[in-house]
Scaffold this motif. Structure first.
Motif, PDB file in Angstrom:
ATOM      1  N   THR A   1      51.381  31.400  35.519  1.00  0.00           N
ATOM      2  CA  THR A   1      51.625  30.869  34.186  1.00  0.00           C
ATOM      3  C   THR A   1      52.658  29.757  34.146  1.00  0.00           C
ATOM      4  O   THR A   1      52.838  29.131  33.112  1.00  0.00           O
ATOM      5  CB  THR A   1      52.063  31.991  33.234  1.00  0.00           C
ATOM      6  OG1 THR A   1      53.252  32.596  33.759  1.00  0.00           O
ATOM      7  CG2 THR A   1      50.969  33.036  33.084  1.00  0.00           C
TER       8      THR A   1
ATOM      9  N   LYS B   1      53.130  42.826  37.640  1.00  0.00           N
ATOM     10  CA  LYS B   1      52.950  41.871  36.544  1.00  0.00           C
ATOM     11  C   LYS B   1      54.026  41.945  35.460  1.00  0.00           C
ATOM     12  O   LYS B   1      54.239  40.977  34.738  1.00  0.00           O
ATOM     13  CB  LYS B   1      51.555  42.002  35.927  1.00  0.00           C
ATOM     14  CG  LYS B   1      51.315  43.250  35.122  1.00  0.00           C
ATOM     15  CD  LYS B   1      49.899  43.261  34.587  1.00  0.00           C
ATOM     16  CE  LYS B   1      49.627  44.496  33.758  1.00  0.00           C
ATOM     17  NZ  LYS B   1      48.236  44.533  33.321  1.00  0.00           N
TER      18      LYS B   1
ATOM     19  N   ASP C   1      55.724  30.224  40.099  1.00  0.00           N
ATOM     20  CA  ASP C   1      54.983  31.475  40.222  1.00  0.00           C
ATOM     21  C   ASP C   1      54.322  31.600  41.588  1.00  0.00           C
ATOM     22  O   ASP C   1      54.215  32.691  42.133  1.00  0.00           O
ATOM     23  CB  ASP C   1      53.893  31.582  39.153  1.00  0.00           C
ATOM     24  CG  ASP C   1      54.444  31.941  37.784  1.00  0.00           C
ATOM     25  OD1 ASP C   1      55.660  32.170  37.662  1.00  0.00           O
ATOM     26  OD2 ASP C   1      53.643  31.991  36.836  1.00  0.00           O
TER      27      ASP C   1
ATOM     28  N   HIS D   1      37.028  26.513  30.905  1.00  0.00           N
ATOM     29  CA  HIS D   1      37.984  27.330  31.652  1.00  0.00           C
ATOM     30  C   HIS D   1      37.710  28.816  31.432  1.00  0.00           C
ATOM     31  O   HIS D   1      37.752  29.617  32.370  1.00  0.00           O
ATOM     32  CB  HIS D   1      39.414  26.975  31.237  1.00  0.00           C
ATOM     33  CG  HIS D   1      40.451  27.698  32.011  1.00  0.00           C
ATOM     34  ND1 HIS D   1      41.079  28.814  31.509  1.00  0.00           N
ATOM     35  CD2 HIS D   1      40.965  27.487  33.245  1.00  0.00           C
ATOM     36  CE1 HIS D   1      41.941  29.258  32.395  1.00  0.00           C
ATOM     37  NE2 HIS D   1      41.886  28.486  33.458  1.00  0.00           N
TER      38      HIS D   1
ATOM     39  N   ARG E   1      36.839  31.581  34.347  1.00  0.00           N
ATOM     40  CA  ARG E   1      37.592  32.828  34.541  1.00  0.00           C
ATOM     41  C   ARG E   1      36.675  34.047  34.432  1.00  0.00           C
ATOM     42  O   ARG E   1      36.826  35.010  35.173  1.00  0.00           O
ATOM     43  CB  ARG E   1      38.745  32.930  33.543  1.00  0.00           C
ATOM     44  CG  ARG E   1      39.868  31.973  33.831  1.00  0.00           C
ATOM     45  CD  ARG E   1      40.539  32.318  35.135  1.00  0.00           C
ATOM     46  NE  ARG E   1      41.706  31.479  35.327  1.00  0.00           N
ATOM     47  CZ  ARG E   1      42.055  30.965  36.490  1.00  0.00           C
ATOM     48  NH1 ARG E   1      41.318  31.215  37.564  1.00  0.00           N
ATOM     49  NH2 ARG E   1      43.122  30.235  36.603  1.00  0.00           N
TER      50      ARG E   1
ATOM     51  N   ARG F   1      36.192  36.766  37.377  1.00  0.00           N
ATOM     52  CA  ARG F   1      36.419  38.202  37.176  1.00  0.00           C
ATOM     53  C   ARG F   1      35.176  39.010  37.512  1.00  0.00           C
ATOM     54  O   ARG F   1      35.252  40.062  38.140  1.00  0.00           O
ATOM     55  CB  ARG F   1      36.882  38.475  35.752  1.00  0.00           C
ATOM     56  CG  ARG F   1      38.341  38.172  35.508  1.00  0.00           C
ATOM     57  CD  ARG F   1      38.811  38.698  34.158  1.00  0.00           C
ATOM     58  NE  ARG F   1      38.134  38.076  33.034  1.00  0.00           N
ATOM     59  CZ  ARG F   1      38.501  36.933  32.460  1.00  0.00           C
ATOM     60  NH1 ARG F   1      39.539  36.292  32.907  1.00  0.00           N
ATOM     61  NH2 ARG F   1      37.833  36.458  31.433  1.00  0.00           N
TER      62      ARG F   1
ATOM     63  N   GLU G   1      40.112  33.929  43.451  1.00  0.00           N
ATOM     64  CA  GLU G   1      40.677  33.180  42.327  1.00  0.00           C
ATOM     65  C   GLU G   1      40.398  33.890  41.010  1.00  0.00           C
ATOM     66  O   GLU G   1      39.400  34.558  40.855  1.00  0.00           O
ATOM     67  CB  GLU G   1      40.089  31.768  42.300  1.00  0.00           C
ATOM     68  CG  GLU G   1      40.413  30.944  43.529  1.00  0.00           C
ATOM     69  CD  GLU G   1      41.887  30.676  43.727  1.00  0.00           C
ATOM     70  OE1 GLU G   1      42.657  30.681  42.743  1.00  0.00           O
ATOM     71  OE2 GLU G   1      42.281  30.475  44.887  1.00  0.00           O
ATOM     72  N   GLY G   2      41.297  33.712  40.066  1.00  0.00           N
ATOM     73  CA  GLY G   2      41.077  34.200  38.717  1.00  0.00           C
ATOM     74  C   GLY G   2      41.624  35.578  38.423  1.00  0.00           C
ATOM     75  O   GLY G   2      41.599  36.010  37.277  1.00  0.00           O
TER      76      GLY G   2
ATOM     77  N   TRP H   1      44.838  36.840  39.757  1.00  0.00           N
ATOM     78  CA  TRP H   1      46.287  36.700  39.620  1.00  0.00           C
ATOM     79  C   TRP H   1      46.538  35.469  38.768  1.00  0.00           C
ATOM     80  O   TRP H   1      46.133  34.367  39.123  1.00  0.00           O
ATOM     81  CB  TRP H   1      46.914  36.519  40.997  1.00  0.00           C
ATOM     82  CG  TRP H   1      48.370  36.812  41.033  1.00  0.00           C
ATOM     83  CD1 TRP H   1      49.351  36.175  40.335  1.00  0.00           C
ATOM     84  CD2 TRP H   1      49.033  37.801  41.810  1.00  0.00           C
ATOM     85  NE1 TRP H   1      50.572  36.699  40.635  1.00  0.00           N
ATOM     86  CE2 TRP H   1      50.409  37.705  41.536  1.00  0.00           C
ATOM     87  CE3 TRP H   1      48.592  38.753  42.719  1.00  0.00           C
ATOM     88  CZ2 TRP H   1      51.345  38.521  42.144  1.00  0.00           C
ATOM     89  CZ3 TRP H   1      49.534  39.563  43.310  1.00  0.00           C
ATOM     90  CH2 TRP H   1      50.896  39.451  43.032  1.00  0.00           C
ATOM     91  N   GLN H   2      47.196  35.645  37.659  1.00  0.00           N
ATOM     92  CA  GLN H   2      47.416  34.537  36.734  1.00  0.00           C
ATOM     93  C   GLN H   2      48.791  33.897  36.969  1.00  0.00           C
ATOM     94  O   GLN H   2      49.815  34.556  36.879  1.00  0.00           O
ATOM     95  CB  GLN H   2      47.308  35.027  35.293  1.00  0.00           C
ATOM     96  CG  GLN H   2      45.953  35.599  34.953  1.00  0.00           C
ATOM     97  CD  GLN H   2      44.827  34.606  35.141  1.00  0.00           C
ATOM     98  OE1 GLN H   2      44.882  33.516  34.615  1.00  0.00           O
ATOM     99  NE2 GLN H   2      43.817  34.978  35.907  1.00  0.00           N
TER     100      GLN H   2
ATOM    101  N   HIS I   1      48.785  42.785  41.724  1.00  0.00           N
ATOM    102  CA  HIS I   1      49.182  42.117  40.485  1.00  0.00           C
ATOM    103  C   HIS I   1      49.526  43.127  39.403  1.00  0.00           C
ATOM    104  O   HIS I   1      50.516  42.965  38.675  1.00  0.00           O
ATOM    105  CB  HIS I   1      48.076  41.168  40.003  1.00  0.00           C
ATOM    106  CG  HIS I   1      48.469  40.390  38.797  1.00  0.00           C
ATOM    107  ND1 HIS I   1      48.010  40.707  37.546  1.00  0.00           N
ATOM    108  CD2 HIS I   1      49.293  39.321  38.653  1.00  0.00           C
ATOM    109  CE1 HIS I   1      48.537  39.862  36.674  1.00  0.00           C
ATOM    110  NE2 HIS I   1      49.311  39.009  37.321  1.00  0.00           N
TER     111      HIS I   1
END
Length: 188
Positions: free
Chosen positions: A82, A60, A86, A26, A30, A34, A76-77, A79-80, A56
């Motif tokens: 959690t 955040k 969300d 994972h 990520r 990024r 993807e990757g 905006w997290q 974000h």
């Protein structure tokens, strides 16, 4: 099962090793996401990755909820997410005009749950049902709507290009019957 886990040290060790491998995999995913998002970071106009990152960053520290996102260009990757609530998902069928109405409904629910609603959708999606925003104003549902203006009917453009390819027709003709911006984006 729980008793088996308690009594089987080898099984517990295998589970822990698998967890560690997943965490590592994972992390690599990520990192790749990024790194990919940094391509063209200072381009003008800004890239979708930069747009999503900046939004974000702006929200955040709030109790936010991402109601709608432009599925095709959302990187993807960045905006997290959690926890539950969300992110509410996308229209699933590619229907243009879904975003504003979905965002308003989510904003009303988010307001009542003490969350701040955020929506990112394309200009075509917005143009098809911009009047939905009146409802948000009428019901005093705060939200941030960001329109990703890609100067084209992107959803339809992609479809027309696929049809041209499937029918062995020139891709350059896919814009016929559409706005001038489609031809412009195909020939970029």
């Amino acid at each position: 099962m729980r008793l088996q886990l308690q009594s089987d040290e080898t099984l517990r060790a295998r589970i822990e090793a698998r967890k560690a491998a997943i965490v590592e995999r994972h992390g690599r995913l990520r990192t790749r996401q990024r790194d990919a998002a940094k391509n063209g970071w200072n381009d003008k106009p800004i890239t979708p990755s930069r747009l999503v990152f900046e939004i974000h960053e702006a929200v955040k520290h709030k109790k936010w909820q991402l109601a709608v996102r432009n599925q095709a260009s959302f990187p993807e990757g960045i905006w997290q997410f959690t926890g539950a609530g969300d992110y509410l998902g996308h229209n699933g069928g590619g229907g243009v005009g879904y975003g504003p109405g979905a965002a308003v409904g989510a904003a009303i629910a988010a307001r009542d749950a003490g969350r701040f609603c955020v929506a990112i959708f394309g200009d075509g999606d917005y143009a098809m049902s911009a009047s939905a925003l009146w409802t948000a104003v009428h019901y005093r549902a705060p939200m941030l709507c960001v329109i990703n203006n890609n100067v084209t009917w992107g959803n339809d453009e992609k479809h027309q290009i696929e049809v041209a390819r499937d029918r062995n027709r020139p891709r350059d003709n896919a814009w016929i019957g559409h706005a001038w911006s489609i031809q412009r984006s195909i020939t970029r």
